[in-house]
Scaffold this motif. Structure first.
Motif, PDB file in Angstrom:
ATOM      1  N   MET A  57       8.053 108.960  44.157  1.00  0.00           N
ATOM      2  CA  MET A  57       8.317 108.082  43.022  1.00  0.00           C
ATOM      3  C   MET A  57       9.751 108.202  42.537  1.00  0.00           C
ATOM      4  N   SER A  58      10.348 109.389  42.643  1.00  0.00           N
ATOM      5  CA  SER A  58      11.737 109.544  42.196  1.00  0.00           C
ATOM      6  C   SER A  58      12.659 108.596  42.955  1.00  0.00           C
ATOM      7  N   MET A  59      12.388 108.396  44.244  1.00  0.00           N
ATOM      8  CA  MET A  59      13.205 107.479  45.038  1.00  0.00           C
ATOM      9  C   MET A  59      12.765 106.029  44.878  1.00  0.00           C
ATOM     10  N   ALA A  60      11.453 105.803  44.803  1.00  0.00           N
ATOM     11  CA  ALA A  60      10.947 104.436  44.672  1.00  0.00           C
ATOM     12  C   ALA A  60      11.390 103.806  43.357  1.00  0.00           C
ATOM     13  N   VAL A  61      11.379 104.580  42.280  1.00  0.00           N
ATOM     14  CA  VAL A  61      11.782 104.044  40.976  1.00  0.00           C
ATOM     15  C   VAL A  61      13.269 103.711  40.977  1.00  0.00           C
ATOM     16  N   PHE A  62      14.077 104.553  41.624  1.00  0.00           N
ATOM     17  CA  PHE A  62      15.513 104.250  41.697  1.00  0.00           C
ATOM     18  C   PHE A  62      15.744 102.959  42.477  1.00  0.00           C
ATOM     19  N   ALA A  63      15.006 102.779  43.568  1.00  0.00           N
ATOM     20  CA  ALA A  63      15.132 101.540  44.337  1.00  0.00           C
ATOM     21  C   ALA A  63      14.715 100.334  43.496  1.00  0.00           C
ATOM     22  N   ALA A  64      13.646 100.473  42.722  1.00  0.00           N
ATOM     23  CA  ALA A  64      13.208  99.381  41.847  1.00  0.00           C
ATOM     24  C   ALA A  64      14.252  99.093  40.784  1.00  0.00           C
ATOM     25  N   ARG A 124      21.607  86.667  36.000  1.00  0.00           N
ATOM     26  CA  ARG A 124      21.727  86.861  34.556  1.00  0.00           C
ATOM     27  C   ARG A 124      20.385  86.762  33.836  1.00  0.00           C
ATOM     28  N   ILE A 125      19.367  87.337  34.432  1.00  0.00           N
ATOM     29  CA  ILE A 125      18.032  87.306  33.829  1.00  0.00           C
ATOM     30  C   ILE A 125      17.892  88.512  32.905  1.00  0.00           C
ATOM     31  N   LYS A 126      17.716  88.268  31.617  1.00  0.00           N
ATOM     32  CA  LYS A 126      17.694  89.357  30.641  1.00  0.00           C
ATOM     33  C   LYS A 126      16.530  90.301  30.853  1.00  0.00           C
ATOM     34  N   LEU A 127      15.359  89.760  31.217  1.00  0.00           N
ATOM     35  CA  LEU A 127      14.190  90.613  31.429  1.00  0.00           C
ATOM     36  C   LEU A 127      14.443  91.621  32.542  1.00  0.00           C
ATOM     37  N   CYS A 128      15.161  91.222  33.591  1.00  0.00           N
ATOM     38  CA  CYS A 128      15.453  92.151  34.692  1.00  0.00           C
ATOM     39  C   CYS A 128      16.401  93.251  34.236  1.00  0.00           C
ATOM     40  N   GLU A 129      17.329  92.919  33.316  1.00  0.00           N
ATOM     41  CA  GLU A 129      18.173  93.957  32.728  1.00  0.00           C
ATOM     42  C   GLU A 129      17.310  94.987  31.999  1.00  0.00           C
ATOM     43  N   ILE A 130      16.367  94.481  31.230  1.00  0.00           N
ATOM     44  CA  ILE A 130      15.485  95.362  30.454  1.00  0.00           C
ATOM     45  C   ILE A 130      14.640  96.223  31.380  1.00  0.00           C
ATOM     46  N   LEU A 131      14.071  95.617  32.415  1.00  0.00           N
ATOM     47  CA  LEU A 131      13.234  96.368  33.350  1.00  0.00           C
ATOM     48  C   LEU A 131      14.041  97.422  34.095  1.00  0.00           C
ATOM     49  N   ALA A 132      15.258  97.083  34.495  1.00  0.00           N
ATOM     50  CA  ALA A 132      16.096  98.046  35.212  1.00  0.00           C
ATOM     51  C   ALA A 132      16.372  99.267  34.348  1.00  0.00           C
ATOM     52  N   MET A 133      16.747  99.035  33.092  1.00  0.00           N
ATOM     53  CA  MET A 133      17.067 100.157  32.210  1.00  0.00           C
ATOM     54  C   MET A 133      15.809 100.938  31.812  1.00  0.00           C
ATOM     55  N   ALA A 134      14.657 100.267  31.785  1.00  0.00           N
ATOM     56  CA  ALA A 134      13.407 100.971  31.479  1.00  0.00           C
ATOM     57  C   ALA A 134      12.998 101.897  32.613  1.00  0.00           C
ATOM     58  N   CYS A 135      13.450 101.600  33.827  1.00  0.00           N
ATOM     59  CA  CYS A 135      13.111 102.448  34.977  1.00  0.00           C
ATOM     60  C   CYS A 135      13.774 103.825  34.894  1.00  0.00           C
ATOM     61  N   LEU A 190       6.522 101.605  32.539  1.00  0.00           N
ATOM     62  CA  LEU A 190       7.572 100.592  32.615  1.00  0.00           C
ATOM     63  C   LEU A 190       7.335  99.483  31.602  1.00  0.00           C
ATOM     64  N   LEU A 191       6.099  99.016  31.513  1.00  0.00           N
ATOM     65  CA  LEU A 191       5.786  97.947  30.568  1.00  0.00           C
ATOM     66  C   LEU A 191       5.970  98.403  29.126  1.00  0.00           C
ATOM     67  N   VAL A 192       5.566  99.629  28.827  1.00  0.00           N
ATOM     68  CA  VAL A 192       5.721 100.143  27.457  1.00  0.00           C
ATOM     69  C   VAL A 192       7.193 100.218  27.070  1.00  0.00           C
ATOM     70  N   ARG A 193       8.010 100.807  27.935  1.00  0.00           N
ATOM     71  CA  ARG A 193       9.428 100.968  27.621  1.00  0.00           C
ATOM     72  C   ARG A 193      10.151  99.625  27.582  1.00  0.00           C
ATOM     73  N   ALA A 194       9.828  98.740  28.531  1.00  0.00           N
ATOM     74  CA  ALA A 194      10.468  97.429  28.549  1.00  0.00           C
ATOM     75  C   ALA A 194      10.059  96.608  27.319  1.00  0.00           C
ATOM     76  N   ARG A 195       8.811  96.724  26.912  1.00  0.00           N
ATOM     77  CA  ARG A 195       8.371  96.001  25.724  1.00  0.00           C
ATOM     78  C   ARG A 195       9.131  96.477  24.480  1.00  0.00           C
ATOM     79  N   ALA A 196       9.298  97.807  24.364  1.00  0.00           N
ATOM     80  CA  ALA A 196      10.022  98.343  23.211  1.00  0.00           C
ATOM     81  C   ALA A 196      11.468  97.855  23.188  1.00  0.00           C
ATOM     82  N   ASP A 197      12.135  97.857  24.346  1.00  0.00           N
ATOM     83  CA  ASP A 197      13.518  97.388  24.408  1.00  0.00           C
ATOM     84  C   ASP A 197      13.590  95.893  24.132  1.00  0.00           C
TER      85      ASP A 197
END
Length: 259
Positions: free
Chosen positions: A69-76, A88-99, A223-230
């Motif tokens: 998972m340490s490598m898979a999450v970095f790839a995601a 320039r999709i804002k949701l993808c910015e949020i998901l990337a930083m939540a990872c 991921l969903l919890v952190r992305a939702r908060a951001d």
């Protein structure tokens, strides 16, 4: 429009994503905990001790899923960051930083369990082995992404800068993966293969499958919890955020009626 494409377009809407994350995050956490519990029960009580390492090998059922998972999450994270930079999709910015914090936690667990496992196996808590060293560098990469993201006040500019670092850092993943092949290493070679025959006995494999699957669901829930908060922080002040908060306020028994 294709229903799947339409759904992805709708998912990019902050209010729609908030409802989606609120609905499915508990399922991810719940399924993840259940599957991990099944796997750990099998690892501790159903699987026989290893003929060489004895019971110390059982830490494998935490170490290996965390390492993957340490490598898979970095790839995601890099994947989401690339989409965010190009389209320039804002949701993808949020998901990337939540990872990043989730991946850092998996990497820290990998290093900790590897050290605990290494003490009875190698006779030392730490050795500057290529696999251990590159995994430590991966932790620093996660911390670098997180630090850069929080060092810039503009959230979107911060996400783009941190996302670029994540994309560059992807080159580390194959180095980690093949470090035991390219260099002399204390770390054992690949014993578990998704395709092909594994050198690990089949009777010991099934708990690992449960824990591996469980970590995937746990990651999705986190991921969903952190992305939702951001997402809520970025959208603070919007009318839909205030409306979404009303049911929670009304349901809180500590809320007092005001004249």
């Amino acid at each position: 429009m294709n229903p799947i494409v339409l759904w992805f377009h709708k998912l990019g809407s902050p209010p729609y994503f908030d409802r989606f994350a609120a609905r499915w995050a508990p399922w991810g956490h719940g399924l993840g905990l259940l599957l991990i519990a099944i796997g750990l029960y099998g690892a501790l009580f159903r699987v026989p001790a290893d003929y060489l390492q004895g019971d110390s090998f059982r830490i494998l059922y935490i170490h290996v899923p965390s390492a993957w998972m340490s490598m898979a999450v970095f790839a995601a994270m890099a994947f989401y960051a690339a989409i965010a930079l190009v389209w320039r999709i804002k949701l993808c910015e949020i998901l990337a930083m939540a990872c990043a914090p989730i991946g850092a936690a998996f990497t820290l667990i990998t290093l900790a369990t590897g050290s605990i496992w290494g003490k009875p196996t190698w006779g030392t808590w730490w050795d500057w082995d290529p696999r251990l060293t590159t995994e430590l560098v991966l932790l620093f990469m996660y911390l670098g992404v997180m630090g850069l993201y929080h060092a810039i006040d503009d959230r979107r500019a911060a996400a783009r800068a941190a996302g670029l670092l994540a994309i560059v850092g992807v080159v580390l993943l194959p180095v980690i993966r093949y470090s035991v092949v390219w260099w002399n290493s204390l770390h054992q070679g690949q014993t578990i293969r998704l395709f092909g025959e594994s050198s690990m006995d089949a009777s010991m494999m099934w708990p690992l499958a449960w824990t591996v699957l469980g970590t995937k669901f746990w990651f999705l829930g986190s991921l969903l919890v952190r992305a939702r908060a951001d997402n809520l922080r970025r959208e603070a002040g919007k009318a839909w955020v205030a409306q979404a908060a009303l049911p929670a306020v009304a349901a809180d028994p500590r809320t007092e009626a005001r004249p």
